[in-house]
Scaffold this motif. Structure first.
Motif, mmCIF file in Angstrom:
data_model
loop_
_atom_site.group_PDB
_atom_site.id
_atom_site.type_symbol
_atom_site.label_atom_id
_atom_site.label_comp_id
_atom_site.label_asym_id
_atom_site.label_seq_id
_atom_site.Cartn_x
_atom_site.Cartn_y
_atom_site.Cartn_z
ATOM 1 N N SER A 8 -107.716 -71.131 31.574
ATOM 2 C CA SER A 8 -106.313 -70.936 31.924
ATOM 3 C C SER A 8 -105.930 -69.477 31.715
ATOM 4 C CB SER A 8 -105.420 -71.833 31.070
ATOM 5 O OG SER A 8 -105.319 -71.313 29.764
ATOM 6 N N GLY A 9 -104.813 -69.095 32.311
ATOM 7 C CA GLY A 9 -104.335 -67.728 32.165
ATOM 8 C C GLY A 9 -104.051 -67.365 30.724
ATOM 9 N N ASP A 10 -103.522 -68.324 29.933
ATOM 10 C CA ASP A 10 -103.224 -68.044 28.524
ATOM 11 C C ASP A 10 -104.483 -67.746 27.733
ATOM 12 O OD1 ASP A 10 -100.438 -68.417 28.723
ATOM 13 O OD2 ASP A 10 -100.680 -70.593 28.608
ATOM 14 N N VAL A 11 -105.531 -68.530 27.963
ATOM 15 C CA VAL A 11 -106.791 -68.330 27.248
ATOM 16 C C VAL A 11 -107.400 -66.979 27.611
ATOM 17 C CG1 VAL A 11 -109.150 -69.205 26.979
ATOM 18 C CG2 VAL A 11 -107.234 -70.807 27.048
ATOM 19 N N ILE A 12 -107.391 -66.648 28.881
ATOM 20 C CA ILE A 12 -107.957 -65.375 29.326
ATOM 21 C C ILE A 12 -107.148 -64.210 28.769
ATOM 22 C CG2 ILE A 12 -108.499 -63.944 31.323
ATOM 23 C CD1 ILE A 12 -108.824 -66.615 32.879
ATOM 24 N N PHE A 13 -105.809 -64.336 28.835
ATOM 25 C CA PHE A 13 -104.943 -63.264 28.347
ATOM 26 C C PHE A 13 -105.196 -62.999 26.865
ATOM 27 C CE2 PHE A 13 -100.819 -61.651 26.722
ATOM 28 C CZ PHE A 13 -100.758 -60.488 27.465
ATOM 29 N N LEU A 60 -110.254 -55.222 41.147
ATOM 30 C CA LEU A 60 -109.803 -56.138 40.105
ATOM 31 C C LEU A 60 -110.300 -57.562 40.323
ATOM 32 C CD1 LEU A 60 -107.998 -55.420 37.699
ATOM 33 C CD2 LEU A 60 -106.071 -56.354 38.965
ATOM 34 N N ILE A 61 -110.513 -57.943 41.563
ATOM 35 C CA ILE A 61 -110.953 -59.304 41.865
ATOM 36 C C ILE A 61 -112.305 -59.599 41.209
ATOM 37 C CG2 ILE A 61 -112.017 -58.709 44.076
ATOM 38 C CD1 ILE A 61 -110.087 -61.933 43.341
ATOM 39 N N ASP A 62 -113.171 -58.610 41.119
ATOM 40 C CA ASP A 62 -114.471 -58.817 40.467
ATOM 41 C C ASP A 62 -114.295 -59.193 38.996
ATOM 42 O OD1 ASP A 62 -116.009 -58.298 42.723
ATOM 43 O OD2 ASP A 62 -116.072 -56.141 42.310
ATOM 44 N N GLU A 63 -113.445 -58.468 38.302
ATOM 45 C CA GLU A 63 -113.196 -58.775 36.894
ATOM 46 C C GLU A 63 -112.536 -60.146 36.758
ATOM 47 O OE1 GLU A 63 -110.946 -57.047 32.938
ATOM 48 O OE2 GLU A 63 -111.020 -55.808 34.722
ATOM 49 N N PHE A 64 -111.606 -60.442 37.641
ATOM 50 C CA PHE A 64 -110.939 -61.737 37.601
ATOM 51 C C PHE A 64 -111.940 -62.880 37.762
ATOM 52 C CE2 PHE A 64 -109.091 -65.283 39.960
ATOM 53 C CZ PHE A 64 -108.126 -65.695 39.052
ATOM 54 N N LEU A 65 -112.797 -62.779 38.767
ATOM 55 C CA LEU A 65 -113.768 -63.851 39.018
ATOM 56 C C LEU A 65 -114.782 -63.973 37.880
ATOM 57 C CD1 LEU A 65 -114.333 -63.332 42.838
ATOM 58 C CD2 LEU A 65 -113.038 -65.172 41.733
ATOM 59 N N ALA A 66 -115.169 -62.851 37.300
ATOM 60 C CA ALA A 66 -116.145 -62.877 36.213
ATOM 61 C C ALA A 66 -115.573 -63.483 34.930
ATOM 62 C CB ALA A 66 -116.654 -61.467 35.932
ATOM 63 N N LYS A 67 -114.332 -63.170 34.621
ATOM 64 C CA LYS A 67 -113.759 -63.612 33.347
ATOM 65 C C LYS A 67 -113.027 -64.941 33.420
ATOM 66 C CE LYS A 67 -113.481 -59.105 31.252
ATOM 67 N NZ LYS A 67 -112.646 -58.073 30.655
ATOM 68 N N SER A 68 -112.584 -65.339 34.591
ATOM 69 C CA SER A 68 -111.757 -66.550 34.675
ATOM 70 C C SER A 68 -112.565 -67.822 34.899
ATOM 71 C CB SER A 68 -110.728 -66.407 35.792
ATOM 72 O OG SER A 68 -111.371 -66.411 37.055
ATOM 73 N N VAL A 70 -113.080 -69.219 37.573
ATOM 74 C CA VAL A 70 -112.409 -70.002 38.606
ATOM 75 C C VAL A 70 -113.410 -70.270 39.719
ATOM 76 C CG1 VAL A 70 -110.599 -69.920 40.372
ATOM 77 C CG2 VAL A 70 -110.135 -69.087 38.074
ATOM 78 N N SER A 71 -113.487 -71.519 40.134
ATOM 79 C CA SER A 71 -114.378 -71.850 41.243
ATOM 80 C C SER A 71 -113.674 -71.536 42.558
ATOM 81 C CB SER A 71 -114.772 -73.323 41.184
ATOM 82 O OG SER A 71 -113.619 -74.131 41.269
ATOM 83 N N ARG A 72 -114.391 -71.652 43.627
ATOM 84 C CA ARG A 72 -113.855 -71.343 44.951
ATOM 85 C C ARG A 72 -112.640 -72.220 45.249
ATOM 86 N NH1 ARG A 72 -116.003 -68.627 48.538
ATOM 87 N NH2 ARG A 72 -115.598 -68.702 50.741
ATOM 88 N N CYS A 73 -111.559 -71.606 45.636
ATOM 89 C CA CYS A 73 -110.342 -72.351 45.985
ATOM 90 C C CYS A 73 -110.541 -73.022 47.340
ATOM 91 C CB CYS A 73 -109.142 -71.425 46.032
ATOM 92 S SG CYS A 73 -108.711 -70.720 44.423
ATOM 93 N N VAL A 86 -102.958 -67.817 36.759
ATOM 94 C CA VAL A 86 -104.074 -67.221 36.038
ATOM 95 C C VAL A 86 -104.101 -65.703 36.224
ATOM 96 C CG1 VAL A 86 -106.570 -67.259 35.668
ATOM 97 C CG2 VAL A 86 -105.393 -69.362 36.331
ATOM 98 N N GLY A 87 -104.039 -65.231 37.457
ATOM 99 C CA GLY A 87 -104.151 -63.796 37.729
ATOM 100 C C GLY A 87 -103.043 -62.969 37.099
ATOM 101 N N PHE A 88 -101.790 -63.347 37.342
ATOM 102 C CA PHE A 88 -100.685 -62.590 36.757
ATOM 103 C C PHE A 88 -100.708 -62.669 35.234
ATOM 104 C CE2 PHE A 88 -98.528 -62.732 40.981
ATOM 105 C CZ PHE A 88 -98.255 -61.384 41.089
ATOM 106 N N LYS A 89 -101.069 -63.816 34.697
ATOM 107 C CA LYS A 89 -101.125 -63.964 33.238
ATOM 108 C C LYS A 89 -102.252 -63.105 32.671
ATOM 109 C CE LYS A 89 -99.837 -65.784 29.337
ATOM 110 N NZ LYS A 89 -98.493 -65.681 28.808
ATOM 111 N N MET A 90 -103.391 -63.104 33.345
ATOM 112 C CA MET A 90 -104.552 -62.370 32.857
ATOM 113 C C MET A 90 -104.300 -60.862 32.803
ATOM 114 S SD MET A 90 -108.338 -62.581 34.478
ATOM 115 C CE MET A 90 -109.672 -61.521 34.000
ATOM 116 N N PHE A 91 -103.649 -60.317 33.821
ATOM 117 C CA PHE A 91 -103.514 -58.858 33.901
ATOM 118 C C PHE A 91 -102.144 -58.322 33.494
ATOM 119 C CE2 PHE A 91 -107.047 -59.760 36.846
ATOM 120 C CZ PHE A 91 -108.020 -59.025 36.202
ATOM 121 N N LEU A 92 -101.080 -59.138 33.616
ATOM 122 C CA LEU A 92 -99.749 -58.650 33.259
ATOM 123 C C LEU A 92 -99.117 -59.398 32.094
ATOM 124 C CD1 LEU A 92 -98.036 -58.015 36.720
ATOM 125 C CD2 LEU A 92 -98.864 -56.331 35.091
#
Length: 186
Positions: A8-13, A60-68, A70-73, A86-92
């Motif tokens: 989840s975004g919270d865990v990643i953040f 940024l998408i590379d870091e997002f996919l590596a750390k999150s 997340v499987s293919r939507c 997830v994305g906004f929580k992870m980076f902002l």
């Protein structure tokens, strides 16, 4: 071996390295101020912020996919939800809500109640046409392009302009089929 569950975004953040929020906000403000000084026209600043965001998004998408993890939507709706939660929580450090879907499921709004980029910001009268956070539209557009989605991202509402929230409209223009650089059967 069981598949890894998406985080989840919270865990990643909580697990990513962060910079001081005030330092980040003030640095971004200094960049925008310098662009205004250098380019002089607000519309050119908007274009430059969007381009800067696009360049950030494609990386940024590379870091997002590596750390999150997340499987293919499966579709654009799921992709928008992942960006918002997830994305906004992870980076902002904030989440967005996804609303205002069109009938085809190709256009929606991402609504941010809070935006850390605008802390300490007041736009002077000379900058009323400025989309101060236009870098975010570029980030979303660049990241989605890297996962084969050509989009148009525009601001509909902006609290710096007196609106009640920050609203980004994300419109899917086309789903680009993936191309592989080589043929496996040769």
């Amino acid at each position: 071996m069981a598949p890894v569950a998406p985080r989840s975004g919270d865990v990643i953040f909580a697990s990513v390295e962060r910079v001081n929020a005030e330092l980040f906000t003030l640095t971004y403000g200094a960049i925008v101020r310098q662009l205004i000084t250098d380019l002089e026209e607000v519309e050119e600043v908007n274009k430059q912020l969007d381009q800067m965001g696009y360049n950030i998004g494609i990386r940024l998408i590379d870091e997002f996919l590596a750390k999150s993890n997340v499987s293919r939507c499966v579709d654009f709706k799921e992709t928008a939800e992942v960006i918002a939660k997830v994305g906004f929580k992870m980076f902002l450090g904030v989440t967005a809500s996804v609303t205002n879907w069109d009938a085809e499921g190709t256009c929606c709004s991402l609504i941010l109640e809070d935006n850390p980029l605008v802390d300490f910001v007041e736009l002077p009268d000379t900058c009323q046409g400025l989309y101060y956070c236009n870098i975010l539209s570029g980030v979303v557009r660049g990241a989605l392009e890297m996962v084969s989605m050509k989009t148009e991202v525009t601001w509909l509402r902006d609290m710096l302009r007196g609106d009640d929230a920050f609203e980004l409209q994300v419109k899917l223009l086309k789903q680009v089929p993936e191309e592989y650089p080589y043929k496996d059967d040769e």
